[in-house]
Motif scaffolding. Structure first.
Motif, mmCIF file in Angstrom:
data_model
loop_
_atom_site.group_PDB
_atom_site.id
_atom_site.type_symbol
_atom_site.label_atom_id
_atom_site.label_comp_id
_atom_site.label_asym_id
_atom_site.label_seq_id
_atom_site.Cartn_x
_atom_site.Cartn_y
_atom_site.Cartn_z
ATOM 1 N N GLU A 49 -4.733 -1.804 -1.557
ATOM 2 C CA GLU A 49 -4.969 -3.412 -2.045
ATOM 3 C C GLU A 49 -5.397 -3.323 -3.708
ATOM 4 O O GLU A 49 -5.097 -4.146 -4.716
ATOM 5 C CB GLU A 49 -5.665 -4.311 -1.256
ATOM 6 N N ASP A 113 1.694 -6.148 2.144
ATOM 7 C CA ASP A 113 0.848 -5.200 2.772
ATOM 8 C C ASP A 113 1.620 -4.821 4.308
ATOM 9 O O ASP A 113 2.016 -5.751 4.908
ATOM 10 C CB ASP A 113 -0.472 -5.754 2.901
ATOM 11 N N ARG A 232 -13.144 2.172 2.511
ATOM 12 C CA ARG A 232 -13.517 1.038 3.243
ATOM 13 C C ARG A 232 -14.842 1.546 4.284
ATOM 14 O O ARG A 232 -15.810 0.700 4.243
ATOM 15 C CB ARG A 232 -12.628 0.714 4.264
HETATM 16 MG MG LIG Z 1 -5.041 -3.191 2.697
#
Ligand SMILES: [Mg+2]
Ligand SMILES: Nc1ncnc2c1ncn2[C@@H]1O[C@H](COP(=O)(O)OP(=O)(O)OP(=O)(O)O)[C@@H](O)[C@H]1O
Length: 318
Positions: A49, A113, A232
């Motif tokens: 993203e 996505d 992440r």
């Molecule tokens: Mg993503």
């Protein structure tokens, strides 16, 4: 890459200096000014993203909207109406005319996505919209022209999907004019240290914790983790570390236990001696490292055998 490159100035910078990240940034810089469709592939948490947003920011449509839609999160029965909108009364619950995300993204970027999750029936409709550069709301007759830059992302192997018949080949080629890959963190271990420090500072500042930093041991443990959840995971761990640290310096005891366990397991030695080959300061004295490891084990064996030299030798197979 020169520091003046526009990619360095995006709102949410893409961190990292490894060859793979530099190559990715160069590709983004090259591809962004064209309005071609881009497909981003990469594991979960690798920055798909972030890349999509950078592409938008450096594109000719940067003043238009950036609309992200997670194709895997919308129930199948609602996807068409979400993407293309609907006319009042076209189905139960359609109480008013509603524009879809394509219309919302008109003049900007539509980020699809998890595009691999789209049901095949919807893939056909998406392909038609991309070919015609136009959509029709559910229950409507009017054709609405749409001018959007499509960026799609997937953590699935779409080629495999094409072979298995779960992803349409024609749509695959339409989306995949340019393919960008976001590399997993284990393929760019050289970036881990920078990311640890950046996220540490970011959360330390945000939470006003006033921590001084990480102890050398704590840093070693974090560096030896494999980060299967990629950036992440690293970001979440650093947030936890900063939140929970007793301070002022973060010790191994403040790290999430699963990370400490994983580090011990990966290195096969106790946490006090998590090994990492670090050549940043030049050549390493391998003989010295081996002597240190030997001394460490001999000491531990003596402690374990309560200073019984014969037992300690036996423990070390001597
Ligand atoms: Mg993503
Ligand atoms: N190179 C990078 N530099 C700085 N931050 C990054 C980088 N890559 C990812 N991040 C951060 O990591 C988090 C995950 O990134 P992002 O949401 O873009 O990943 P993703 O590939 O879309 O993951 P998922 O498949 O789980 O949705 C975000 O908070 C993002 O800002």
């Amino acid at each position: 890459m020169s520091p003046k490159s526009p990619i360095e100035g995006v709102k949410r910078p893409i961190l990292g200096k490894s060859t793979k990240i530099e190559a990715l940034k160069q590709m983004i810089t090259r591809v962004a000014p064209a309005k071609t469709n881009v497909l981003i592939i990469g594991e979960s948490g690798t920055g798909k993203e972030l890349v999509a947003r950078a592409l938008h920011e450096l594109s000719p449509v940067h003043e238009g909207p950036f609309i992200a839609v997670n194709c895997g999160a919308i129930p199948e029965s609602l996807i068409e109406s979400e993407l293309f909108g609907h006319k009042k009364g076209s189905f139960t619950g359609a109480i008013a005319d509603k524009p879809g995300l394509f219309e919302a993204a008109d003049g900007g970027t539509l980020f699809l996505d998890e595009v691999g999750e789209l049901p095949v029936s919807m893939q056909v409709k998406l392909l038609r919209a991309l070919q015609d550069r136009a959509i029709r709301r559910v229950g409507g007759n009017e054709t609405i022209k749409i001018d959007v830059r499509i960026v799609a992302a997937t953590n699935r192997n779409l080629e495999e999907g094409v072979k298995k018949g779960t992803f349409r080949e024609d749509l695959y080629y339409r989306l995949n004019v340019i393919m960008l890959e976001t590399p997993p963190l284990r393929e760019r271990v050289g970036d881990v240290e920078e990311l640890i420090h950046v996220f540490f500072d970011r959360f330390n500042e945000k939470q006003k914790r006033g921590l001084e930093g990480l102890s050398a041991d704590a840093l070693q443990v974090l560096l030896s983790h494999r980060w299967p959840g990629n950036i992440r995971e690293l970001e979440n761990v650093m947030e936890r570390v900063v939140t929970l640290a007793a301070g002022p310096e973060v010790e191994v005891s403040s790290l999430p236990s699963e990370i400490v366990h994983a580090a011990r397991k990966a290195s096969g030695v106790p946490k006090e001696l998590v090994l990492r080959a670090d050549f940043t300061a030049g050549a390493v004295d391998l003989e010295k490292v081996i002597l240190e490891v030997r001394a460490f084990y001999e000491r531990e064996a003596l402690i374990y055998s309560k200073n019984d030299a014969a037992k300690a030798s036996a423990l070390l197979n001597k």
